[in-house]
Every structure is written in C-alpha cells, then in structure tokens.
Enzyme design. Structure first.
Site, PDB file in Angstrom:
ATOM      1  NE  ARG A 118      40.676  18.785  68.122  1.00 16.14           N
ATOM      2  CZ  ARG A 118      41.815  19.453  68.279  1.00 16.14           C
ATOM      3  NH1 ARG A 118      41.936  20.322  69.264  1.00 16.14           N
ATOM      4  NH2 ARG A 118      42.826  19.232  67.474  1.00 16.14           N
ATOM      5  CE  LYS A 177      19.529  10.959  64.548  1.00 13.21           C
ATOM      6  NZ  LYS A 177      18.730  10.201  63.556  1.00 13.21           N
ATOM      7  CD  GLU A 212       9.312  14.549  60.432  1.00 14.38           C
ATOM      8  OE1 GLU A 212       9.180  13.639  61.291  1.00 14.38           O
ATOM      9  OE2 GLU A 212      10.079  14.433  59.451  1.00 14.38           O
ATOM     10  CE  LYS A 259      13.988  14.132  67.002  1.00 15.50           C
ATOM     11  NZ  LYS A 259      14.397  14.883  65.831  1.00 15.50           N
ATOM     12  CD  GLU A 289      18.712   6.681  64.118  1.00 13.42           C
ATOM     13  OE1 GLU A 289      19.540   7.583  63.992  1.00 13.42           O
ATOM     14  OE2 GLU A 289      17.735   6.545  63.395  1.00 13.42           O
ATOM     15  NE  ARG A 316      17.517  10.339  67.425  1.00 13.91           N
ATOM     16  CZ  ARG A 316      18.187  11.440  67.797  1.00 13.91           C
ATOM     17  NH1 ARG A 316      18.989  11.381  68.829  1.00 13.91           N
ATOM     18  NH2 ARG A 316      18.042  12.562  67.147  1.00 13.91           N
ATOM     19  CG  ASN A 369      14.963   7.090  60.927  1.00 13.33           C
ATOM     20  OD1 ASN A 369      15.152   8.245  60.572  1.00 13.33           O
ATOM     21  ND2 ASN A 369      15.797   6.429  61.698  1.00 13.33           N
ATOM     22  CG  HIS A 401      12.194   9.929  57.920  1.00 12.66           C
ATOM     23  ND1 HIS A 401      10.964   9.966  58.537  1.00 12.66           N
ATOM     24  CD2 HIS A 401      12.749  11.154  58.104  1.00 12.66           C
ATOM     25  CE1 HIS A 401      10.797  11.167  59.097  1.00 12.66           C
ATOM     26  NE2 HIS A 401      11.865  11.906  58.849  1.00 12.66           N
ATOM     27  CG  HIS A 427      15.857  10.305  53.899  1.00 12.21           C
ATOM     28  ND1 HIS A 427      16.529   9.752  54.960  1.00 12.21           N
ATOM     29  CD2 HIS A 427      15.473  11.542  54.301  1.00 12.21           C
ATOM     30  CE1 HIS A 427      16.547  10.620  55.958  1.00 12.21           C
ATOM     31  NE2 HIS A 427      15.910  11.713  55.585  1.00 12.21           N
ATOM     32  CG  HIS A 480      12.422  16.302  55.520  1.00 11.67           C
ATOM     33  ND1 HIS A 480      13.123  15.187  55.101  1.00 11.67           N
ATOM     34  CD2 HIS A 480      12.039  16.060  56.799  1.00 11.67           C
ATOM     35  CE1 HIS A 480      13.168  14.305  56.100  1.00 11.67           C
ATOM     36  NE2 HIS A 480      12.524  14.817  57.134  1.00 11.67           N
TER      37      HIS A 480
END
Lengths: 350, 350
Positions: free
Chosen positions: A104, A126, A168, A210, A220, A224, A228, A231, A235, A248
């Site tokens: 946990r 993230k 990026e 960032k 987000e 935030r 993207n 993206h 993606h 990527h």
C-alpha cells in the site's frame, strides 16, 4: 538537476529520506544497469538490490509489476523499503507504480536517464501501466521524495531518443513558454550536439513549466490537461502501431502537427503561427513515416483517459505560448486533422 | 447503517456524489448478485454494469483486477465512472483497489453484504489484493465516498460466516471497548439469532472503534496497528492452509487465542482476564480444527506487512479494553503461543 548525481545517490537520498532503510531496491533495465550500475552502487555502503524490467512499452504491464513485487518480498522488502526508479520513462512509470502499491505504498525516488523522462515523466507523480486497450489506463498518483536528473547520463542516449524527448520540450514551449520556443528555434544545433548549457536551459524550462502546471492542478481536473497537447492523436498512433514502431515523443510530434492544423482551422492560431510551430517540430525531427488510415486513428482515440462522460477533450494551442481545452471536437474534425498529418508524413517520406 | 439501503442506493449515492455519472459499475459476486441484483438495480434509472468476481480468497489477485479493468474499458468506463463494491470483504478489497488504480483513481462506494465486511474491511480505506507470498501485499489507501451497511442483507448470510465475522467485534472489544466485551458476553443468544437491535449495537460499536482508530492513524504508523490483534498468527494460519480451510475471522479467532496466551505470559493481562477473553472467543465459535505445526506458522509470519526493518511487531492486549504494540517478541515466544493454540484446538476437536 546537475552532473555527477548518479554516483552520489546515497548521501543525496539520505538527505531527503533520513537514515537509509535496510532494503533499497533499484528498478532498472538490464541495458541501463550495464552502463551505470557500478556508478550507482558505489555510493551505497550496503548494495541495493537491482530488479530488472525489460526495455519496451510492451513490458509496461501489471504482470510485470506483480513479478517485481514478488522479487521484493523474496529479497526481504517491507514497508520501510525504499525504491529507486533508475531508467527511462517506462522504468519510471512502472517503478513508481510498484512503489505506490507495494504494501500500500513505500517511498521512492526518480533517477531518469533519458531526456524525455527528465523533462516529462519523472515530474508530476503520475505512475502506471498499460492495458491492451490503451496506455496508462491503470495507475496511481504517487510522488517521489525527489527527482535526480543527471545530465551526465544523457551522453550515452541514442540520437533518436534525444530528438523524440525534445518533442516534449517543444510542447512545453508551445503551450506555455514562448521564450522557450524562441530559444529552441535559435539553438537547434547546440541542443542536438548536446551542449551542456543548451541542454540545461531546455530541461530547466521544461521541468519548470510542468512543475508549475502540476502544482496548480495535480489531479488533472483542469489546467493539467494542457500537458496533453499532441497526445490525443499521438497516443492513437502509438496504439494503432502497437507501441512497436514509434517512440512516444515521435507520436507526440506527429500529434502536435495534427493539433496545430486543427487549431488553425478553428482560428486559435494564425496560419503563420501554425506554420512556424510546425517547422519547430520538424527542426527536431525527423519524425518517422506513418502508414496508417485516418479513420483508424480517430477510432483509437475513443478510450482516451482525457474523455469523461463520453465527451472527447482536445488541447488546442492559442497563439504561441498558451493553450486551452475544448470538448466539442467532432470525429470529422479529428479525421480531417489526422488526414493532414498523414499527408505531411507522406510528403516527408515519399 | 440501517435497513432497506440496498434498494435505495441511487438517491443515496447521488446525495454524496452529486449527479450520477453516465457509467456506474457494480463489482460483486455471482451469488450475491443473484440474491440482491434486482433490488440494487431497481433504484437506478440507467442500469449499472455488473462485473463479477468469483467467490474465494484465491481470486483476490492482480490478474482479476486487470480483467475487471478491461471489462470497464469495454463498457465505456472513463474517469467520471463510479464503482459500487457490493459484496463481502474480498469484493470490497478488490473493488476498492480497482477504483484506486483505474485511470489513476475513480470514485466508489462500499456496500458490504457480510457482517465481517460491515464491521471491518469496509471501514478505513484499505484496499488490495494478495500475492502468492502473502495477503494484501499489493494495495492502496483509497477511501470510499460512503459506506452503506444494510443489516437487512445479513439475513441470507450463512451462520458460519456470521460467527467468523463476530470475531472482529470480539477483537474490537478486547483492544478498545470493555463495554462491548460485556455486551457480547451477555447477549450471545440475541446476537447469534440475529436480533436486529443486538446486531446494530455490535456493528455500531465495532465501526465506531475502527473509525476512531483509523481517523487518528490512517497510514498505520502507530495506533492503527492495534487493529491487527490476533492477525499475526491468524494470517499465518490462513497462509499455511492456503486460504482454503478457514474463514478470515476464524483465523483471527485462533490468532487471538494465541495472542492472549502470549499476553498472559508477558503479564499484560492476568490469568483470569486471559481466561475470560478466551472464553468470549469460544462463545462465538466453534472455531475449526487446526492440523498444523507451530514451527511452520512461525515461519509464515516472516512476510507480515506489520514488520518493518526486520522487526517483528506484535499486538498484545493490556487488561480488558486496551492494547499495545511490542516489537521484541522472539520466534521462541511466538512458537510457544502457537503451540498453546494448537493444543487448545486439539482439545476442542479430539
């Protein structure tokens, strides 16, 4: 951020974590560990336990997280253990997620070894893995105690990866920092030949952008989302090509080309601005060819995590150095932007 | 807590979550859904999507979490989705963990359908799955928006499960609530024939105790550890028998018998107190036979999550209604307590 961080991790981690715990684990890839393992281990009195994740997006799975967790248990890992995610973005995402869910949650630090990971994935908390249905569909927000970005390790980074990572930074400039846009336009050669001063400037500006956005909106819910930019279709390209063909950043590069076209059509950027920004993307190319169909890409955007309640969200640049989120982009608009992108790819790879 | 909650979930969830999202998922077991599915669905305008987890500790795995996540994606689940964990403790742990990591976290509510889940696992935000090496070694802290404990559903609960669940209430009394100890001593028959007033009293006291402890120490850095009374050897029994022979509460019941013996030896409870509390455990039995070896049980406690930095932590009752944590219990002491417990089991199942 600096040089020589990798070989002095133990005292640096001690400074942020207090006394070092009995068990320290390094999640890394065999390739990276072959290059830097000795340097990492040197500063520790007791050797950390290296756990290996094979290179490649296809290994970013729950099955591998479970394997690593079982190895940690076998090696005596408990709640007081500390984890070092030492590698590129995939190692960072998987290592961070492992730290998030092992008993946990245990403490961890990020030591990103690629340009992309230094400017992007190591910042913001993230973590996660992919499902066959899409990228990063499983994960947690779990912040590292610290991120150590060592510019020294970028020396061994393949050129293609550096260029992909720089996408990026191009993104960072376009959505939030016109000074960075200009710097990257004017210092293409310095950056690509890895001049330390030029690299530091680009990395610092990207991380600052960032961190500022994430601080204002960790989960987000609003701001935030602008991260993207590029993206949605990026993606989709990665997904349709099963994460095997493009890096990527390359997907994001092409995704920005499409998004700029959509922005031009909607009038949030002028034709000249769109042209200037698309040129910037290509300055840090070449981007690889795309042998795909626009309709397939649009279909692949349906499972995007940015969508909520059936609404398709899309990030559009506004002028140079600003961006906003819209939720009324139609499949037809998306398909037309994707078609433009595919035509540009065909032009560049006849 | 109350009656008739299951058939009025939609307005109740709306009250805590705001407008109901487009997609609502119910993680449940086929058996529970056969009994209560219609009642649950009745209050929703749009039918929630039922996702099934087979019954049994062996299904509490990451592989099953991944399967459920993929079903959610296929059914159009996104970040705005809401999850209802509707079942016993395993459904609650797995459903809660799925909510914790699906797209990095979505909202959920707990609707526990067993006594054990109502008094214990649904309270406190702990979610997770097992590894072959031990229980709950993977997980997250992820709090539900609300817990709806419907006493009405306990009517269909098998007697053995009720008795096993009551072990957690016995535990609650022993470590924190001497009034509950007395009530449970004096109302054995009322409780076991499920008199609603008696059940409500026991459930309310148990939940209050746990909520109070968790509020003061969510991450189990101190006080929360006392909730593990009876769990060190309880988990060891479950693990050695591969989660196939005993219910969780039955393992905890036997674990309390062992821990009381250790406490008596150490003098934190008197002989009379130990005897009185052990009798209380057996009043809510019968606990099943144990055909095990003490040494094997002690070995199985090594991977316990409560251990940190190689130290073996153990919860000891102090008098009646209080408890503390010690970290100097030797393997020999543990083995001797386990041997006592096994001897008591042999006496009761000659």
């Amino acid at each position: 951020m600096g040089s020589g961080l990798v070989s002095s991790l133990a005292p640096r981690i001690e400074r942020v974590a207090g006394r070092l715990p009995r068990r320290i684990f390094v999640v890394t890839s065999p390739e990276i560990w072959a290059l830097w393992g000795e340097a990492v281990s040197a500063s520790f009195a007791e050797q950390p336990v290296a756990l290996f994740l094979p290179v490649g997006e296809k290994h970013k799975t729950l099955v591998n997280v479970e394997k690593l967790a079982r190895q940690m248990i076998s090696a005596g890992g408990d709640r007081s253990a500390l984890l070092i995610a030492f590698g590129g973005g995939i190692v960072g995402d998987v290592g961070g997620f492992l730290a998030a869910i092992f008993m946990r949650g245990i403490r961890y630090v990020q030591v990103p070894t690629t340009f992309l990971a230094q400017v992007d994935s190591s910042v913001g908390g993230k973590t996660g893995v992919n499902l066959p249905e899409g990228k990063n569909l499983i994960g947690s927000f779990h912040h590292p105690l610290a991120v150590f970005a060592d510019i020294g390790v970028l020396g061994t980074l393949p050129d293609r990866e550096l260029r992909a990572g720089l996408m990026e930074s191009v993104k960072a400039g376009i959505i939030r920092d016109r000074t960075l846009v200009r710097f990257m336009e004017e210092h293409v050669d310095d950056v690509l030949r890895r001049d330390p001063k030029a690299l530091e400037k680009v990395i610092a500006a990207s991380v600052r952008m960032k961190a500022e956005v994430v601080n204002r909106d960790e989960r987000e819910n609003g701001l935030r989302m602008i991260l993207n930019f590029g993206h949605t279709l990026g993606h989709a390209i990665e997904q349709v090509t099963r994460y095997k063909v493009l890096l990527h950043g390359e997907g994001v590069g092409w995704g920005m080309v499409a998004a700029l076209q959509l922005a031009k059509t909607r009038g949030t950027v002028s034709s000249r601005q769109a042209e200037r920004l698309e040129s910037l993307v290509h300055l840090y190319g070449p981007l690889p060819p795309l042998n795909l169909r626009a309709s397939k890409l649009v279909a692949a955007t349906a499972a995007d995590k940015k969508n909520t309640g059936g609404v398709r969200r899309f990030v559009l640049p506004v002028g140079i150095g600003d961006a906003g989120v819209v939720d009324d982009v139609t499949p037809a608009e998306l398909e037309s932007a994707a078609a433009y992108m595919l035509a540009r790819a065909a032009e560049r790879h006849p």
